[in-house]
Design a protein around this motif. Structure first.
Motif, PDB file in Angstrom:
ATOM      1  N   SER A   1       0.821  -1.213   0.000  1.00 53.59           N
ATOM      2  CA  SER A   1       0.000   0.000   0.000  1.00 53.59           C
ATOM      3  C   SER A   1       0.856   1.264   0.000  1.00 53.59           C
ATOM      4  O   SER A   1       0.547   2.230  -0.708  1.00 53.59           O
ATOM      5  CB  SER A   1      -0.925   0.014   1.212  1.00 53.59           C
ATOM      6  OG  SER A   1      -1.833  -1.058   1.144  1.00 53.59           O
ATOM      7  N   SER A   2       1.925   1.264   0.765  1.00 54.66           N
ATOM      8  CA  SER A   2       2.766   2.457   0.798  1.00 54.66           C
ATOM      9  C   SER A   2       3.551   2.634  -0.500  1.00 54.66           C
ATOM     10  O   SER A   2       3.794   3.755  -0.934  1.00 54.66           O
ATOM     11  CB  SER A   2       3.716   2.406   1.988  1.00 54.66           C
ATOM     12  OG  SER A   2       4.658   1.365   1.824  1.00 54.66           O
ATOM     13  N   LEU A   3       3.948   1.534  -1.126  1.00 51.13           N
ATOM     14  CA  LEU A   3       4.686   1.636  -2.389  1.00 51.13           C
ATOM     15  C   LEU A   3       3.797   2.077  -3.547  1.00 51.13           C
ATOM     16  O   LEU A   3       4.280   2.658  -4.514  1.00 51.13           O
ATOM     17  CB  LEU A   3       5.342   0.296  -2.734  1.00 51.13           C
ATOM     18  CG  LEU A   3       6.512  -0.120  -1.854  1.00 51.13           C
ATOM     19  CD1 LEU A   3       6.955  -1.531  -2.201  1.00 51.13           C
ATOM     20  CD2 LEU A   3       7.658   0.850  -2.008  1.00 51.13           C
ATOM     21  N   THR A   4       2.511   1.781  -3.456  1.00 56.83           N
ATOM     22  CA  THR A   4       1.601   2.125  -4.560  1.00 56.83           C
ATOM     23  C   THR A   4       0.699   3.296  -4.218  1.00 56.83           C
ATOM     24  O   THR A   4      -0.273   3.557  -4.929  1.00 56.83           O
ATOM     25  CB  THR A   4       0.737   0.908  -4.930  1.00 56.83           C
ATOM     26  OG1 THR A   4      -0.006   0.480  -3.785  1.00 56.83           O
ATOM     27  CG2 THR A   4       1.590  -0.236  -5.444  1.00 56.83           C
TER      28      THR A   4
ATOM     29  N   ARG B   1      -3.176  -2.850  -9.647  1.00 57.44           N
ATOM     30  CA  ARG B   1      -3.531  -4.208 -10.060  1.00 57.44           C
ATOM     31  C   ARG B   1      -2.438  -4.813 -10.933  1.00 57.44           C
ATOM     32  O   ARG B   1      -2.045  -5.962 -10.761  1.00 57.44           O
ATOM     33  CB  ARG B   1      -4.872  -4.198 -10.787  1.00 57.44           C
ATOM     34  CG  ARG B   1      -5.440  -5.539 -11.040  1.00 57.44           C
ATOM     35  CD  ARG B   1      -6.883  -5.541 -11.555  1.00 57.44           C
ATOM     36  NE  ARG B   1      -7.384  -4.408 -12.313  1.00 57.44           N
ATOM     37  CZ  ARG B   1      -7.979  -3.316 -11.801  1.00 57.44           C
ATOM     38  NH1 ARG B   1      -8.138  -3.188 -10.526  1.00 57.44           N
ATOM     39  NH2 ARG B   1      -8.419  -2.347 -12.569  1.00 57.44           N
ATOM     40  N   ASP B   2      -1.906  -4.017 -11.874  1.00 56.46           N
ATOM     41  CA  ASP B   2      -0.822  -4.489 -12.735  1.00 56.46           C
ATOM     42  C   ASP B   2       0.414  -4.851 -11.912  1.00 56.46           C
ATOM     43  O   ASP B   2       1.067  -5.874 -12.177  1.00 56.46           O
ATOM     44  CB  ASP B   2      -0.447  -3.434 -13.778  1.00 56.46           C
ATOM     45  CG  ASP B   2      -1.518  -3.246 -14.825  1.00 56.46           C
ATOM     46  OD1 ASP B   2      -2.404  -4.132 -14.947  1.00 56.46           O
ATOM     47  OD2 ASP B   2      -1.480  -2.203 -15.527  1.00 56.46           O
ATOM     48  N   MET B   3       0.744  -4.027 -10.924  1.00 60.22           N
ATOM     49  CA  MET B   3       1.901  -4.326 -10.082  1.00 60.22           C
ATOM     50  C   MET B   3       1.683  -5.594  -9.264  1.00 60.22           C
ATOM     51  O   MET B   3       2.602  -6.401  -9.097  1.00 60.22           O
ATOM     52  CB  MET B   3       2.207  -3.157  -9.158  1.00 60.22           C
ATOM     53  CG  MET B   3       2.805  -1.965  -9.877  1.00 60.22           C
ATOM     54  SD  MET B   3       3.157  -0.591  -8.782  1.00 60.22           S
ATOM     55  CE  MET B   3       4.457  -1.260  -7.787  1.00 60.22           C
ATOM     56  N   ALA B   4       0.465  -5.794  -8.766  1.00 61.58           N
ATOM     57  CA  ALA B   4       0.165  -6.997  -7.984  1.00 61.58           C
ATOM     58  C   ALA B   4       0.270  -8.243  -8.862  1.00 61.58           C
ATOM     59  O   ALA B   4       0.877  -9.248  -8.462  1.00 61.58           O
ATOM     60  CB  ALA B   4      -1.229  -6.893  -7.372  1.00 61.58           C
ATOM     61  N   VAL B   5      -0.300  -8.183 -10.062  1.00 58.67           N
ATOM     62  CA  VAL B   5      -0.238  -9.334 -10.978  1.00 58.67           C
ATOM     63  C   VAL B   5       1.206  -9.613 -11.369  1.00 58.67           C
ATOM     64  O   VAL B   5       1.646 -10.770 -11.390  1.00 58.67           O
ATOM     65  CB  VAL B   5      -1.123  -9.087 -12.218  1.00 58.67           C
ATOM     66  CG1 VAL B   5      -0.870 -10.129 -13.285  1.00 58.67           C
ATOM     67  CG2 VAL B   5      -2.588  -9.072 -11.821  1.00 58.67           C
TER      68      VAL B   5
ATOM     69  N   LEU C   1       3.279 -13.086 -10.689  1.00 59.86           N
ATOM     70  CA  LEU C   1       3.903 -13.842 -11.777  1.00 59.86           C
ATOM     71  C   LEU C   1       5.403 -14.031 -11.548  1.00 59.86           C
ATOM     72  O   LEU C   1       5.938 -15.131 -11.736  1.00 59.86           O
ATOM     73  CB  LEU C   1       3.655 -13.158 -13.118  1.00 59.86           C
ATOM     74  CG  LEU C   1       2.215 -13.202 -13.625  1.00 59.86           C
ATOM     75  CD1 LEU C   1       2.077 -12.384 -14.903  1.00 59.86           C
ATOM     76  CD2 LEU C   1       1.771 -14.630 -13.852  1.00 59.86           C
ATOM     77  N   ILE C   2       6.081 -12.982 -11.130  1.00 57.72           N
ATOM     78  CA  ILE C   2       7.525 -13.089 -10.880  1.00 57.72           C
ATOM     79  C   ILE C   2       7.789 -14.052  -9.717  1.00 57.72           C
ATOM     80  O   ILE C   2       8.686 -14.900  -9.794  1.00 57.72           O
ATOM     81  CB  ILE C   2       8.129 -11.701 -10.607  1.00 57.72           C
ATOM     82  CG1 ILE C   2       8.120 -10.873 -11.893  1.00 57.72           C
ATOM     83  CG2 ILE C   2       9.549 -11.816 -10.055  1.00 57.72           C
ATOM     84  CD1 ILE C   2       8.492  -9.421 -11.714  1.00 57.72           C
TER      85      ILE C   2
END
Length: 80
Positions: free
Chosen positions: A30-33, A42-46, A50-51
């Motif tokens: 939450s703090s990073l986004t 959402r893109d960062m979470a996905v 995946l990574i």
């Protein structure tokens, strides 16, 4: 819960859950986004999922190559 495979799964899941600590990662994510759009979050979470999956699968695939000594490949039963 007498099946050794179920015992191994539960033991591995609990260990991974404790080590990864998803509730503890929520404030960091939450703090990073903060200040970004919902789509970007959402893109960062996905992408993170995946990574993490690729790294875990790679490590699991390399494990038999590294751990060839079968003395350390024993299942320790829970509750004994």
């Amino acid at each position: 819960m007498n099946d050794p495979l179920i015992q191994l799964f539960v033991s591995a899941f609990v260990t991974l859950f404790v080590v990864i600590d998803p509730p503890g990662c929520v404030p960091i994510f939450s703090s990073l986004t903060a200040g970004t759009s919902g789509g970007h979050r959402r893109d960062m979470a996905v992408r993170s999922i995946l990574i993490g999956t690729v790294v875990s699968a790679f490590r699991a695939g390399c494990s038999p190559l590294v751990h060839t000594d079968r003395r350390y490949a024993r299942v320790v039963p829970l509750g004994e």
